[in-house]
Design a protein around this motif. Structure first.
Motif, PDB file in Angstrom:
ATOM      1  N   HIS A 147      48.044  41.162  42.027  1.00  0.00           N
ATOM      2  CA  HIS A 147      46.855  41.440  42.843  1.00  0.00           C
ATOM      3  C   HIS A 147      45.794  42.250  42.094  1.00  0.00           C
ATOM      4  O   HIS A 147      45.262  43.224  42.612  1.00  0.00           O
ATOM      5  CB  HIS A 147      47.233  42.148  44.140  1.00  0.00           C
ATOM      6  CG  HIS A 147      47.982  41.274  45.088  1.00  0.00           C
ATOM      7  ND1 HIS A 147      47.448  40.158  45.671  1.00  0.00           N
ATOM      8  CD2 HIS A 147      49.263  41.349  45.539  1.00  0.00           C
ATOM      9  CE1 HIS A 147      48.344  39.581  46.453  1.00  0.00           C
ATOM     10  NE2 HIS A 147      49.470  40.275  46.384  1.00  0.00           N
ATOM     11  N   LYS A 148      45.485  41.819  40.890  1.00  0.00           N
ATOM     12  CA  LYS A 148      44.519  42.543  40.068  1.00  0.00           C
ATOM     13  C   LYS A 148      43.171  42.685  40.771  1.00  0.00           C
ATOM     14  O   LYS A 148      42.575  43.766  40.782  1.00  0.00           O
ATOM     15  CB  LYS A 148      44.329  41.842  38.725  1.00  0.00           C
ATOM     16  CG  LYS A 148      43.338  42.541  37.810  1.00  0.00           C
ATOM     17  CD  LYS A 148      43.200  41.838  36.485  1.00  0.00           C
ATOM     18  CE  LYS A 148      42.185  42.550  35.613  1.00  0.00           C
ATOM     19  NZ  LYS A 148      42.009  41.870  34.333  1.00  0.00           N
ATOM     20  N   GLU A 149      42.677  41.617  41.376  1.00  0.00           N
ATOM     21  CA  GLU A 149      41.364  41.657  42.027  1.00  0.00           C
ATOM     22  C   GLU A 149      41.341  42.680  43.158  1.00  0.00           C
ATOM     23  O   GLU A 149      40.377  43.436  43.310  1.00  0.00           O
ATOM     24  CB  GLU A 149      40.976  40.263  42.566  1.00  0.00           C
ATOM     25  CG  GLU A 149      40.764  39.230  41.479  1.00  0.00           C
ATOM     26  CD  GLU A 149      42.061  38.652  40.907  1.00  0.00           C
ATOM     27  OE1 GLU A 149      43.122  38.752  41.569  1.00  0.00           O
ATOM     28  OE2 GLU A 149      42.017  38.131  39.777  1.00  0.00           O
ATOM     29  N   ASP A 150      42.395  42.727  43.947  1.00  0.00           N
ATOM     30  CA  ASP A 150      42.473  43.697  45.041  1.00  0.00           C
ATOM     31  C   ASP A 150      42.575  45.117  44.502  1.00  0.00           C
ATOM     32  O   ASP A 150      41.957  46.047  45.035  1.00  0.00           O
ATOM     33  CB  ASP A 150      43.678  43.411  45.946  1.00  0.00           C
ATOM     34  CG  ASP A 150      43.527  42.112  46.721  1.00  0.00           C
ATOM     35  OD1 ASP A 150      42.378  41.678  46.926  1.00  0.00           O
ATOM     36  OD2 ASP A 150      44.552  41.544  47.117  1.00  0.00           O
ATOM     37  N   ARG A 151      43.340  45.300  43.428  1.00  0.00           N
ATOM     38  CA  ARG A 151      43.487  46.634  42.846  1.00  0.00           C
ATOM     39  C   ARG A 151      42.173  47.130  42.260  1.00  0.00           C
ATOM     40  O   ARG A 151      41.877  48.317  42.301  1.00  0.00           O
ATOM     41  CB  ARG A 151      44.586  46.635  41.776  1.00  0.00           C
ATOM     42  CG  ARG A 151      45.980  46.433  42.349  1.00  0.00           C
ATOM     43  CD  ARG A 151      47.095  46.545  41.317  1.00  0.00           C
ATOM     44  NE  ARG A 151      46.947  45.642  40.191  1.00  0.00           N
ATOM     45  CZ  ARG A 151      46.693  46.036  38.948  1.00  0.00           C
ATOM     46  NH1 ARG A 151      46.561  47.309  38.649  1.00  0.00           N
ATOM     47  NH2 ARG A 151      46.577  45.152  37.962  1.00  0.00           N
ATOM     48  N   MET A 152      41.368  46.213  41.725  1.00  0.00           N
ATOM     49  CA  MET A 152      40.080  46.603  41.147  1.00  0.00           C
ATOM     50  C   MET A 152      39.111  47.128  42.213  1.00  0.00           C
ATOM     51  O   MET A 152      38.237  47.942  41.907  1.00  0.00           O
ATOM     52  CB  MET A 152      39.443  45.419  40.414  1.00  0.00           C
ATOM     53  CG  MET A 152      40.161  45.052  39.134  1.00  0.00           C
ATOM     54  SD  MET A 152      39.510  43.566  38.336  1.00  0.00           S
ATOM     55  CE  MET A 152      37.976  44.200  37.687  1.00  0.00           C
ATOM     56  N   LYS A 153      39.272  46.695  43.441  1.00  0.00           N
ATOM     57  CA  LYS A 153      38.401  47.149  44.535  1.00  0.00           C
ATOM     58  C   LYS A 153      38.658  48.607  44.910  1.00  0.00           C
ATOM     59  O   LYS A 153      37.767  49.279  45.405  1.00  0.00           O
ATOM     60  CB  LYS A 153      38.593  46.258  45.764  1.00  0.00           C
ATOM     61  CG  LYS A 153      38.096  44.852  45.557  1.00  0.00           C
ATOM     62  CD  LYS A 153      38.404  43.983  46.758  1.00  0.00           C
ATOM     63  CE  LYS A 153      38.078  42.540  46.480  1.00  0.00           C
ATOM     64  NZ  LYS A 153      38.520  41.648  47.581  1.00  0.00           N
ATOM     65  N   LYS A 198      45.274  43.236  29.293  1.00  0.00           N
ATOM     66  CA  LYS A 198      45.640  42.269  30.338  1.00  0.00           C
ATOM     67  C   LYS A 198      47.127  42.362  30.682  1.00  0.00           C
ATOM     68  O   LYS A 198      47.501  42.392  31.854  1.00  0.00           O
ATOM     69  CB  LYS A 198      45.288  40.854  29.872  1.00  0.00           C
ATOM     70  CG  LYS A 198      45.645  39.784  30.871  1.00  0.00           C
ATOM     71  CD  LYS A 198      45.296  38.407  30.349  1.00  0.00           C
ATOM     72  CE  LYS A 198      45.739  37.350  31.361  1.00  0.00           C
ATOM     73  NZ  LYS A 198      45.489  35.994  30.892  1.00  0.00           N
ATOM     74  N   GLN A 234      47.898  45.760  32.434  1.00  0.00           N
ATOM     75  CA  GLN A 234      47.425  45.730  33.820  1.00  0.00           C
ATOM     76  C   GLN A 234      48.313  44.833  34.679  1.00  0.00           C
ATOM     77  O   GLN A 234      48.592  45.145  35.831  1.00  0.00           O
ATOM     78  CB  GLN A 234      45.965  45.245  33.888  1.00  0.00           C
ATOM     79  CG  GLN A 234      44.958  46.255  33.425  1.00  0.00           C
ATOM     80  CD  GLN A 234      44.792  47.423  34.388  1.00  0.00           C
ATOM     81  OE1 GLN A 234      45.434  47.534  35.428  1.00  0.00           O
ATOM     82  NE2 GLN A 234      43.900  48.332  34.020  1.00  0.00           N
ATOM     83  N   GLN A 235      48.769  43.731  34.121  1.00  0.00           N
ATOM     84  CA  GLN A 235      49.671  42.844  34.862  1.00  0.00           C
ATOM     85  C   GLN A 235      50.958  43.586  35.224  1.00  0.00           C
ATOM     86  O   GLN A 235      51.430  43.508  36.366  1.00  0.00           O
ATOM     87  CB  GLN A 235      49.998  41.597  34.037  1.00  0.00           C
ATOM     88  CG  GLN A 235      50.925  40.625  34.736  1.00  0.00           C
ATOM     89  CD  GLN A 235      51.295  39.443  33.858  1.00  0.00           C
ATOM     90  OE1 GLN A 235      51.113  39.461  32.634  1.00  0.00           O
ATOM     91  NE2 GLN A 235      51.810  38.392  34.478  1.00  0.00           N
ATOM     92  N   TRP A 246      42.164  51.959  40.368  1.00  0.00           N
ATOM     93  CA  TRP A 246      41.809  51.243  39.147  1.00  0.00           C
ATOM     94  C   TRP A 246      41.579  52.215  37.985  1.00  0.00           C
ATOM     95  O   TRP A 246      41.981  51.937  36.853  1.00  0.00           O
ATOM     96  CB  TRP A 246      40.602  50.355  39.365  1.00  0.00           C
ATOM     97  CG  TRP A 246      40.379  49.456  38.200  1.00  0.00           C
ATOM     98  CD1 TRP A 246      39.373  49.525  37.288  1.00  0.00           C
ATOM     99  CD2 TRP A 246      41.213  48.366  37.784  1.00  0.00           C
ATOM    100  NE1 TRP A 246      39.518  48.550  36.336  1.00  0.00           N
ATOM    101  CE2 TRP A 246      40.640  47.810  36.612  1.00  0.00           C
ATOM    102  CE3 TRP A 246      42.380  47.799  38.278  1.00  0.00           C
ATOM    103  CZ2 TRP A 246      41.197  46.739  35.944  1.00  0.00           C
ATOM    104  CZ3 TRP A 246      42.928  46.719  37.606  1.00  0.00           C
ATOM    105  CH2 TRP A 246      42.348  46.206  36.462  1.00  0.00           C
TER     106      TRP A 246
END
Length: 124
Positions: A21-27, A55, A58-59, A32
């Motif tokens: 859920h990288k995109e959600d974590r970036m929010k 990458k 972060q994964q 982040w």
């Protein structure tokens, strides 16, 4: 987990299928920033920038955050809770098979150790 990726391709295949859920974590800016600090620590302070990419790090952070099971660290000591032990903090474990019991990436399974009486897996 990074060592598993580097040294054990078979085990990494089981882990890398889990959501990060990288995109959600970036929010979540605070979360982040902490993960970026961790990436910088691993790459710069530990000198592993040529070993593990941002990458991949972060994964791994995401896989642990999304799929990890929170456990108590209990150690012998002065601050007795039960049986001469005290809680020393928490840590997160990733069990790829156990993560399959989760629904919508929300941990709904509980593994309970009943001391001498055995173990149980409760799923909501």
């Amino acid at each position: 987990m990074l060592i598993i990726k580097r040294d054990s391709p078979t085990n990494w295949k089981r882990i890398e299928r889990l959501m990060d859920h990288k995109e959600d974590r970036m929010k979540d800016k605070e979360s982040w920033v902490r993960s970026e600090f961790t990436v910088n620590f691993i790459q710069m302070y530990l000198g592993l920038e040529n070993v593990f990419s941002e990458k991949v790090i972060q994964q791994c952070i995401g896989i642990v955050n999304v799929n990890g099971i929170k456990s108590k660290l209990v150690m012998p000591g002065r601050k007795e809770k039960s049986r001469g032990q005290f809680e020393a903090g928490y840590f997160r474990c990733v069990y790829p098979t156990m993560a399959l019991f989760s629904n919508c990436c929300d941990c709904n399974a509980r593994f309970i150790h009943h001391g001498d009486f055995g173990k149980s897996l409760n799923i909501k």
